[in-house]
Structure formats: C-alpha cells, structure tokens
Design a protein around this motif. Structure first.
Motif, PDB file in Angstrom:
ATOM      1  N   LEU B 146      59.257  64.805  32.859  1.00 45.70           N
ATOM      2  CA  LEU B 146      60.516  65.546  32.685  1.00 45.70           C
ATOM      3  C   LEU B 146      61.246  65.068  31.438  1.00 45.70           C
ATOM      4  O   LEU B 146      60.964  63.993  30.908  1.00 45.70           O
ATOM      5  N   ALA B 147      62.164  65.891  30.972  1.00 49.35           N
ATOM      6  CA  ALA B 147      62.900  65.574  29.747  1.00 49.35           C
ATOM      7  C   ALA B 147      63.679  64.271  29.901  1.00 49.35           C
ATOM      8  O   ALA B 147      64.135  63.932  30.996  1.00 49.35           O
ATOM      9  N   ALA B 148      63.818  63.537  28.801  1.00 52.42           N
ATOM     10  CA  ALA B 148      64.559  62.274  28.811  1.00 52.42           C
ATOM     11  C   ALA B 148      66.040  62.545  28.601  1.00 52.42           C
ATOM     12  O   ALA B 148      66.682  61.974  27.731  1.00 52.42           O
ATOM     13  N   THR B 149      66.579  63.483  29.415  1.00 49.57           N
ATOM     14  CA  THR B 149      68.001  63.834  29.342  1.00 49.57           C
ATOM     15  C   THR B 149      68.659  63.456  30.659  1.00 49.57           C
ATOM     16  O   THR B 149      67.971  63.032  31.602  1.00 49.57           O
ATOM     17  N   VAL B 150      69.973  63.620  30.740  1.00 51.19           N
ATOM     18  CA  VAL B 150      70.677  63.287  31.978  1.00 51.19           C
ATOM     19  C   VAL B 150      70.112  64.108  33.134  1.00 51.19           C
ATOM     20  O   VAL B 150      69.761  63.564  34.182  1.00 51.19           O
ATOM     21  N   LEU B 173      56.572  59.427  32.539  1.00 54.09           N
ATOM     22  CA  LEU B 173      56.149  59.223  31.155  1.00 54.09           C
ATOM     23  C   LEU B 173      56.925  58.038  30.596  1.00 54.09           C
ATOM     24  O   LEU B 173      58.095  57.846  30.930  1.00 54.09           O
ATOM     25  N   SER B 174      56.282  57.231  29.750  1.00 53.97           N
ATOM     26  CA  SER B 174      57.016  56.124  29.157  1.00 53.97           C
ATOM     27  C   SER B 174      57.861  56.625  27.994  1.00 53.97           C
ATOM     28  O   SER B 174      57.567  57.644  27.370  1.00 53.97           O
ATOM     29  N   GLN B 175      58.933  55.894  27.724  1.00 50.60           N
ATOM     30  CA  GLN B 175      59.801  56.222  26.600  1.00 50.60           C
ATOM     31  C   GLN B 175      59.547  55.234  25.487  1.00 50.60           C
ATOM     32  O   GLN B 175      59.194  54.090  25.731  1.00 50.60           O
ATOM     33  N   GLY B 176      59.720  55.660  24.252  1.00 49.96           N
ATOM     34  CA  GLY B 176      59.515  54.744  23.136  1.00 49.96           C
ATOM     35  C   GLY B 176      59.546  55.451  21.805  1.00 49.96           C
ATOM     36  O   GLY B 176      60.014  56.587  21.705  1.00 49.96           O
ATOM     37  N   THR B 190      66.648  55.262  22.149  1.00 48.39           N
ATOM     38  CA  THR B 190      65.185  55.206  22.100  1.00 48.39           C
ATOM     39  C   THR B 190      64.712  53.823  21.676  1.00 48.39           C
ATOM     40  O   THR B 190      63.756  53.275  22.249  1.00 48.39           O
ATOM     41  N   ILE B 191      65.378  53.252  20.670  1.00 47.36           N
ATOM     42  CA  ILE B 191      64.997  51.912  20.212  1.00 47.36           C
ATOM     43  C   ILE B 191      65.165  50.901  21.339  1.00 47.36           C
ATOM     44  O   ILE B 191      64.287  50.070  21.592  1.00 47.36           O
ATOM     45  N   ALA B 192      66.296  51.000  22.057  1.00 48.66           N
ATOM     46  CA  ALA B 192      66.551  50.070  23.159  1.00 48.66           C
ATOM     47  C   ALA B 192      65.486  50.228  24.245  1.00 48.66           C
ATOM     48  O   ALA B 192      64.968  49.227  24.773  1.00 48.66           O
ATOM     49  N   ALA B 193      65.112  51.503  24.556  1.00 49.00           N
ATOM     50  CA  ALA B 193      64.099  51.743  25.588  1.00 49.00           C
ATOM     51  C   ALA B 193      62.742  51.189  25.159  1.00 49.00           C
ATOM     52  O   ALA B 193      62.021  50.585  25.959  1.00 49.00           O
ATOM     53  N   ALA B 194      62.383  51.390  23.873  1.00 46.30           N
ATOM     54  CA  ALA B 194      61.099  50.918  23.377  1.00 46.30           C
ATOM     55  C   ALA B 194      61.030  49.396  23.377  1.00 46.30           C
ATOM     56  O   ALA B 194      59.998  48.782  23.641  1.00 46.30           O
ATOM     57  N   MET B 195      62.179  48.761  23.122  1.00 49.08           N
ATOM     58  CA  MET B 195      62.266  47.309  23.106  1.00 49.08           C
ATOM     59  C   MET B 195      62.106  46.775  24.518  1.00 49.08           C
ATOM     60  O   MET B 195      61.359  45.808  24.759  1.00 49.08           O
ATOM     61  N   LYS B 196      62.796  47.407  25.461  1.00 52.99           N
ATOM     62  CA  LYS B 196      62.818  46.969  26.853  1.00 52.99           C
ATOM     63  C   LYS B 196      61.418  47.038  27.474  1.00 52.99           C
ATOM     64  O   LYS B 196      61.040  46.186  28.274  1.00 52.99           O
ATOM     65  N   THR B 197      60.679  48.074  27.113  1.00 58.06           N
ATOM     66  CA  THR B 197      59.348  48.270  27.731  1.00 58.06           C
ATOM     67  C   THR B 197      58.252  47.842  26.743  1.00 58.06           C
ATOM     68  O   THR B 197      57.144  48.364  26.800  1.00 58.06           O
ATOM     69  N   ARG B 198      58.553  46.885  25.860  1.00 55.81           N
ATOM     70  CA  ARG B 198      57.575  46.436  24.858  1.00 55.81           C
ATOM     71  C   ARG B 198      56.351  45.835  25.557  1.00 55.81           C
ATOM     72  O   ARG B 198      56.442  45.322  26.677  1.00 55.81           O
ATOM     73  N   ARG B 199      55.207  45.925  24.843  1.00 52.91           N
ATOM     74  CA  ARG B 199      53.947  45.462  25.443  1.00 52.91           C
ATOM     75  C   ARG B 199      53.282  44.480  24.492  1.00 52.91           C
ATOM     76  O   ARG B 199      53.569  44.471  23.303  1.00 52.91           O
ATOM     77  N   PRO B 200      52.331  43.665  25.008  1.00 56.40           N
ATOM     78  CA  PRO B 200      51.639  42.738  24.112  1.00 56.40           C
ATOM     79  C   PRO B 200      50.900  43.507  23.021  1.00 56.40           C
ATOM     80  O   PRO B 200      50.291  44.557  23.291  1.00 56.40           O
ATOM     81  N   ALA B 201      50.954  42.980  21.780  1.00 53.53           N
ATOM     82  CA  ALA B 201      50.351  43.698  20.652  1.00 53.53           C
ATOM     83  C   ALA B 201      48.831  43.569  20.670  1.00 53.53           C
ATOM     84  O   ALA B 201      48.274  42.679  21.297  1.00 53.53           O
TER      85      ALA B 201
END
Lengths: 201, 201
Positions: B146-150, B173-176, B190-201
């Motif tokens: 679903l859309a990443a909206t309210v 779906l993951s956000q990032g 989006t940056i905050a979400a991508a940071m929060k769900t960061r994964r090992p490189a």
C-alpha cells in the motif's frame, strides 16, 4: 518477460487512448482505469460522443471550419463581416483567435502549411477555395494568421503572391514581444523583429 | 463574451475528454481535433473500444482485478502461487507490480484506502473477501503493498489487526531510498526510514 496482466479488450482501449496527443502509454493506462470506474457518467457517454461527432462534425464547405451545420455557424452569422477573411492553418488556431475575440470577420482554414520537405504542396491544402473567395468584390482584406515558422512564412509568401491577382489587401499578424513577456527570456529573432517594427510610444 | 465557435456535438466531446486524468480543457480540444482528423483509424475504433470494454471488463470475483474473464487471468493461472496474496489499493498498482515482475503469487485489490476524512470505512472496500481468502489454509502470507501515505498506513494497520485471527503472516513493502535516488533530493521522512531499517552492507 512476464505475461501481461491486462486483458485484450482493455489493452486495445489503452493502445487507442495512448495515440491521443497529451496521453502517453502510462497516462493512457491511468485514463482507462479512471474510465472503468466512471462507466455510466463518462465512459459510455464518451463512446457515444465520439461516434456522434465522427458522424456529424464536418468541414464547412465555405471556410473549412468544423461544425455540425454547413455552412458553419461563423460563415452563417450575419453579424460577422464578410469583408475580412482570416486565414489559419487549423481549426485549433481559429478557436484560439475566437478566444482572443480579436477577429470579427470570417475565416479560411487551410488544413496545414506548405512543407516541401514533407511533400505538402498547394494541392494538399484548401487554397483554391481561398482564391475563389478572395475574388469576390465584397472581400476587402485577407489576414494571414499563420505560424511564425519556416513553413508558416513559406505559406504566407505563397498566398500573398497568389492573392495578388484578386486585388484584395493582404496583411499578416505582427511579430513582437508577447504580452507579459520579459526580454531576458525571449529569443533573438523575436527581439530583432520587435525592434525592426518598433512604433512611436 | 463572444459566442463559442464550437458546435454542441464537438463541445460535448471536448467536455468529456477534459474529464480524463492527464487532459485539461486545452489538451482536450487538441485531442478532439486530432480525433476528427483520424476518424477511421482512431476515433471510431476508440468509440467501439470504450463501449466494448465498458461492457466486458469486470472486477474479478476473487481478487477484484479487472479482466474480461472471471476469475481473472492471474487468479486462473496455475503457475502462480496461491500461498502468497499481495494486497493493493487499485488495479493500477497491480499493473505496476506486474511490470516490476516482483510478485509471483496472487493479488487482492481493495478498491481504495481507508480514509475517515472522506467517509471511506472498511465496508466501502473489498476487505471481507480478503479476510475470507486469508482464512484458507493454503494461504501462508499476505503482503500489504500500500501507499506510504497516512491513508495507506492507516489501512495497513487496520488490515494487520483484522488478519491476525487468520494466523497468516502479514508483511509490508520496505521503505527506503528509491533505486537511482540521490539523498540530496529525498525528503527527510524517507531518509529517516532508510536509516532506521538499514542492513549490513
């Protein structure tokens, strides 16, 4: 390549919608989805309106404007001056001039511009009808309202020569700075033209 | 105000075209002129395709996808896994996922999102059917795409709760950062979400 999830009827609709100017393949899909949601208020009436207009709207036998009556409403309007004919490339240009309310006479729609490169010569355009109309004693002026492009200039030049024999006054739209236009954003050609045809302030 | 130079049949066509997403009043006029020039190759076939699709394309009784067969081609495809159902807001989202080739299971089209402000509650959406489908033992996972909206988040939250009783695994779906996206142009959320769900490189 995965199989398309879109059925053949829907795909055909999308393909046809995508041919319209202003709609690409993606916006045609969006339009198809919108139409399916609005079947009774929009989709079916649109199908009818397309069929109806395709059947009834014809080129006016005098000026080439599109209307469901012939002669068209403009040619039939007794309040419009028959002494001035404004020549346009296309019906869309006629609409633009009417929106501007800038012309109270009649029109003549060429149906295109001369374009030797594209193989469009005088026979492809509605020029014979214009010469015949301009030969009428009641017609005093022919205004060439054509695009300021190479093809537009070529066509204007050709028409000016052809119209000479009729003795009618031939004029063109003036070129210059668009209303609201800033010099900084204008091309050199327009600035040069506006300078050349400058008038007392 | 000068009289319109456009006849009633043509005006009705323009008004209907202007209702489509992606076409405004001006581009609808351009589209109408284009169609009148292409009566046989585009205008009449489009009228037919609209009528044909309006008549034949229906919502799939299982998943809500639009197709001219029921169950739809995706629900009827034995090669697609019935164990995973991907929930989308609209058929357009289903097409987007199919374009990406990212999902090999089935779908469920909600027909909208919960939106208390617009008066859209669970009864307005195709939610009952989803709960019933998810209750089948063969279904192991429901993906909420679903859309990443309210409204999207609200709907995802509601569905997660409702699906709890069925014992199915519910994922989102993951956000990032979008592929090809530059951080400089991304919003803070989006940056905050991508940071929060960061994964090992």
């Amino acid at each position: 390549m995965p199989q398309s999830p879109i059925g053949p009827e829907l795909q055909r609709l999308i393909d046809l919608l995508a041919k319209m100017p202003g709609l690409g393949p993606r916006s045609a899909k969006r339009a198809a989805l919108y139409l399916l949601k609005k079947r009774e208020p929009v989709m079916r009436p649109l199908a009818f309106a397309l069929d109806d207009a395709a059947q009834k709207v014809k080129a006016c036998s005098i000026c080439g404007n599109w209307d469901s009556i012939d002669p068209c409403a403009i040619c039939a309007d007794p309040e419009r001056s028959g002494a001035v004919i404004c020549v346009v490339q296309d019906v869309g240009d006629l609409w633009a001039l009417e929106r501007a309310g800038a012309h109270k006479g009649r029109y003549h729609v060429l149906g295109g511009l001369l374009s030797p490169l594209d193989g469009i010569g005088p026979e492809e355009l509605n020029i014979g009808g214009l010469i015949a109309r301009a030969g009428d004693d009641a017609v005093k002026e022919v205004i060439l309202a054509l695009a300021a492009t190479v093809d537009g200039q070529t066509t204007a030049h050709y028409l000016t020569e052809r119209l000479e024999e009729t003795g009618v006054t031939v004029t063109r739209l003036s070129q210059g700075v668009p209303v609201g236009g800033e010099l900084d954003y204008l091309d050199e050609g327009t600035i040069a033209a506006a300078m050349k045809t400058r008038r007392p302030a």
